[in-house]
Scaffold this motif. Structure first.
Motif, PDB file in Angstrom:
ATOM      1  N   UNK A  72       6.104   5.087  -7.709  1.00 29.83           N
ATOM      2  CA  UNK A  72       6.541   6.462  -7.501  1.00 29.83           C
ATOM      3  C   UNK A  72       7.862   6.775  -8.169  1.00 29.83           C
ATOM      4  N   UNK A  73       8.364   5.834  -8.992  1.00 21.40           N
ATOM      5  CA  UNK A  73       9.624   6.076  -9.701  1.00 21.40           C
ATOM      6  C   UNK A  73       9.460   7.276 -10.625  1.00 21.40           C
ATOM      7  N   UNK A  74      10.415   8.106 -10.788  1.00 24.51           N
ATOM      8  CA  UNK A  74      11.795   8.000 -10.335  1.00 24.51           C
ATOM      9  C   UNK A  74      12.036   8.605  -8.953  1.00 24.51           C
ATOM     10  N   UNK A  75      11.021   9.183  -8.312  1.00 25.30           N
ATOM     11  CA  UNK A  75      11.237   9.782  -6.997  1.00 25.30           C
ATOM     12  C   UNK A  75      11.511   8.737  -5.924  1.00 25.30           C
ATOM     13  N   UNK A  76      10.915   7.575  -6.081  1.00 29.32           N
ATOM     14  CA  UNK A  76      11.108   6.473  -5.149  1.00 29.32           C
ATOM     15  C   UNK A  76      11.656   5.306  -5.967  1.00 29.32           C
ATOM     16  N   UNK A  77      12.704   4.678  -5.469  1.00 29.93           N
ATOM     17  CA  UNK A  77      13.236   3.526  -6.189  1.00 29.93           C
ATOM     18  C   UNK A  77      12.187   2.415  -6.155  1.00 29.93           C
ATOM     19  N   UNK A  78      11.900   1.800  -7.300  1.00 28.30           N
ATOM     20  CA  UNK A  78      10.874   0.752  -7.349  1.00 28.30           C
ATOM     21  C   UNK A  78      11.102  -0.383  -6.356  1.00 28.30           C
ATOM     22  N   UNK A  79      12.361  -0.749  -6.095  1.00 27.73           N
ATOM     23  CA  UNK A  79      12.633  -1.819  -5.136  1.00 27.73           C
ATOM     24  C   UNK A  79      12.161  -1.445  -3.736  1.00 27.73           C
ATOM     25  N   UNK A  80      12.325  -0.193  -3.374  1.00 21.89           N
ATOM     26  CA  UNK A  80      11.867   0.276  -2.060  1.00 21.89           C
ATOM     27  C   UNK A  80      10.352   0.199  -1.991  1.00 21.89           C
ATOM     28  N   UNK A 136      -3.225  11.387  -0.672  1.00 26.33           N
ATOM     29  CA  UNK A 136      -2.653  12.222   0.372  1.00 26.33           C
ATOM     30  C   UNK A 136      -1.216  12.624   0.165  1.00 26.33           C
ATOM     31  N   UNK A 137      -0.844  12.870  -1.060  1.00 29.92           N
ATOM     32  CA  UNK A 137       0.547  13.262  -1.322  1.00 29.92           C
ATOM     33  C   UNK A 137       0.742  14.719  -0.961  1.00 29.92           C
ATOM     34  N   UNK A 138       1.815  15.078  -0.317  1.00 30.21           N
ATOM     35  CA  UNK A 138       2.871  14.246   0.245  1.00 30.21           C
ATOM     36  C   UNK A 138       2.638  13.959   1.724  1.00 30.21           C
ATOM     37  N   UNK A 139       2.613  12.742   2.070  1.00 30.19           N
ATOM     38  CA  UNK A 139       2.590  12.267   3.460  1.00 30.19           C
ATOM     39  C   UNK A 139       1.486  12.874   4.321  1.00 30.19           C
ATOM     40  N   UNK A 140       0.290  13.008   3.783  1.00 31.87           N
ATOM     41  CA  UNK A 140      -0.828  13.522   4.571  1.00 31.87           C
ATOM     42  C   UNK A 140      -1.742  12.363   4.941  1.00 31.87           C
ATOM     43  N   UNK A 141      -1.504  11.824   6.123  1.00 32.18           N
ATOM     44  CA  UNK A 141      -2.246  10.652   6.596  1.00 32.18           C
ATOM     45  C   UNK A 141      -3.750  10.939   6.661  1.00 32.18           C
ATOM     46  N   UNK A 142      -4.132  12.130   7.084  1.00 26.01           N
ATOM     47  CA  UNK A 142      -5.562  12.445   7.196  1.00 26.01           C
ATOM     48  C   UNK A 142      -6.266  12.362   5.841  1.00 26.01           C
ATOM     49  N   UNK A 143      -5.632  12.886   4.791  1.00 21.76           N
ATOM     50  CA  UNK A 143      -6.235  12.797   3.460  1.00 21.76           C
ATOM     51  C   UNK A 143      -6.283  11.348   2.985  1.00 21.76           C
ATOM     52  N   UNK A 144      -5.274  10.557   3.326  1.00 18.67           N
ATOM     53  CA  UNK A 144      -5.266   9.146   2.948  1.00 18.67           C
ATOM     54  C   UNK A 144      -6.428   8.406   3.602  1.00 18.67           C
ATOM     55  N   UNK A 145      -6.702   8.726   4.849  1.00 20.56           N
ATOM     56  CA  UNK A 145      -7.810   8.091   5.565  1.00 20.56           C
ATOM     57  C   UNK A 145      -9.147   8.505   4.936  1.00 20.56           C
ATOM     58  N   UNK A 146      -9.270   9.767   4.549  1.00 18.47           N
ATOM     59  CA  UNK A 146     -10.488  10.219   3.864  1.00 18.47           C
ATOM     60  C   UNK A 146     -10.680   9.430   2.573  1.00 18.47           C
ATOM     61  N   UNK A 147      -9.603   9.252   1.816  1.00 23.79           N
ATOM     62  CA  UNK A 147      -9.686   8.492   0.560  1.00 23.79           C
ATOM     63  C   UNK A 147     -10.075   7.037   0.835  1.00 23.79           C
ATOM     64  N   UNK A 148      -9.509   6.437   1.861  1.00 22.07           N
ATOM     65  CA  UNK A 148      -9.889   5.071   2.223  1.00 22.07           C
ATOM     66  C   UNK A 148     -11.372   4.987   2.553  1.00 22.07           C
ATOM     67  N   UNK A 188     -13.667   3.734  -7.553  1.00 19.42           N
ATOM     68  CA  UNK A 188     -12.510   4.450  -7.010  1.00 19.42           C
ATOM     69  C   UNK A 188     -11.443   3.439  -6.621  1.00 19.42           C
ATOM     70  N   UNK A 189     -10.203   3.747  -6.988  1.00 24.59           N
ATOM     71  CA  UNK A 189      -9.049   2.923  -6.653  1.00 24.59           C
ATOM     72  C   UNK A 189      -7.976   3.825  -6.059  1.00 24.59           C
ATOM     73  N   UNK A 190      -7.105   3.236  -5.236  1.00 24.85           N
ATOM     74  CA  UNK A 190      -5.999   3.982  -4.646  1.00 24.85           C
ATOM     75  C   UNK A 190      -4.698   3.303  -5.028  1.00 24.85           C
ATOM     76  N   UNK A 191      -3.686   4.108  -5.378  1.00 24.55           N
ATOM     77  CA  UNK A 191      -2.383   3.499  -5.634  1.00 24.55           C
ATOM     78  C   UNK A 191      -1.438   3.795  -4.484  1.00 24.55           C
ATOM     79  N   UNK A 192      -0.452   2.932  -4.328  1.00 22.70           N
ATOM     80  CA  UNK A 192       0.416   2.944  -3.148  1.00 22.70           C
ATOM     81  C   UNK A 192       1.632   3.846  -3.275  1.00 22.70           C
ATOM     82  N   UNK A 193       1.741   4.582  -4.355  1.00 23.48           N
ATOM     83  CA  UNK A 193       2.891   5.449  -4.604  1.00 23.48           C
ATOM     84  C   UNK A 193       3.124   6.409  -3.435  1.00 23.48           C
ATOM     85  N   UNK A 194       4.303   6.343  -2.838  1.00 23.65           N
ATOM     86  CA  UNK A 194       4.749   7.271  -1.792  1.00 23.65           C
ATOM     87  C   UNK A 194       3.872   7.254  -0.542  1.00 23.65           C
ATOM     88  N   UNK A 195       3.202   6.131  -0.285  1.00 24.91           N
ATOM     89  CA  UNK A 195       2.457   5.986   0.969  1.00 24.91           C
ATOM     90  C   UNK A 195       3.410   5.324   1.955  1.00 24.91           C
TER      91      UNK A 195
END
Length: 145
Positions: free
Chosen positions: A102-110, A52-64, A73-80
């Motif tokens: 999601x690095x480099x867009x998201x700092x890995x520590x975050x 569901x990138x970027x920030x589309x909760x409905x698509x994330x729920x469909x994937x779940x 099928x697997x899901x990764x947590x990048x930018x969720x």
């Protein structure tokens, strides 16, 4: 969505070797389209950002929901960024969620802290950070895995 899908012969070769395919799903190529085109094969498919990138909760729920029907099928947590979506994934399908920073867009520590602050069992965390990625990509494993 930008590059298009590989030709049928390439998909057949991927199916023969069982190599994982990482997919950037979203509005241009939603999880339902992934199900129609890629999930008919037996190779592991990892949907980046829970599909569901970027920030589309409905698509994330469909994937779940697709996790109920497709064992490869697997899901990764990048930018969720939705705590409830992440917790649902780790609670309902602890063997099918992979950590993605999601690095480099998201700092890995975050990205790490987003998972560590969830209310899920420690075993689900261990699976997301280590066991699941090394199962999908064996080269990521250690002698202990």
């Amino acid at each position: 969505a930008t590059d298009g899908l590989p030709e049928a012969d390439v998909l057949d070769q991927l199916d023969d070797v069982g190599a994982p395919v990482f997919v950037h799903a979203g509005h241009g190529f939603p999880p339902a389209a992934v199900a129609e085109t890629l999930l008919r094969f037996d190779f592991p498919v990892v949907l980046r950002s829970f599909g569901g990138y970027p920030l589309d909760r409905e698509l994330m729920v469909v994937a779940l929901d697709l996790l109920d029907d497709y064992d490869h099928l697997y899901l990764d947590t990048c930018a969720v960024r939705y705590r409830g979506v992440l917790e649902r994934g780790l609670l309902e399908h602890p063997d099918r969620v992979l950590f993605g920073s999601g690095a480099p867009d998201v700092h890995p520590d975050v990205a790490v802290m987003e998972l560590l602050t969830l209310d899920v069992p420690e075993d689900a965390m261990r699976k997301a950070f280590s066991k699941n990625p090394s199962r999908v990509v064996p080269a990521l494993g250690t002698a202990e895995d």
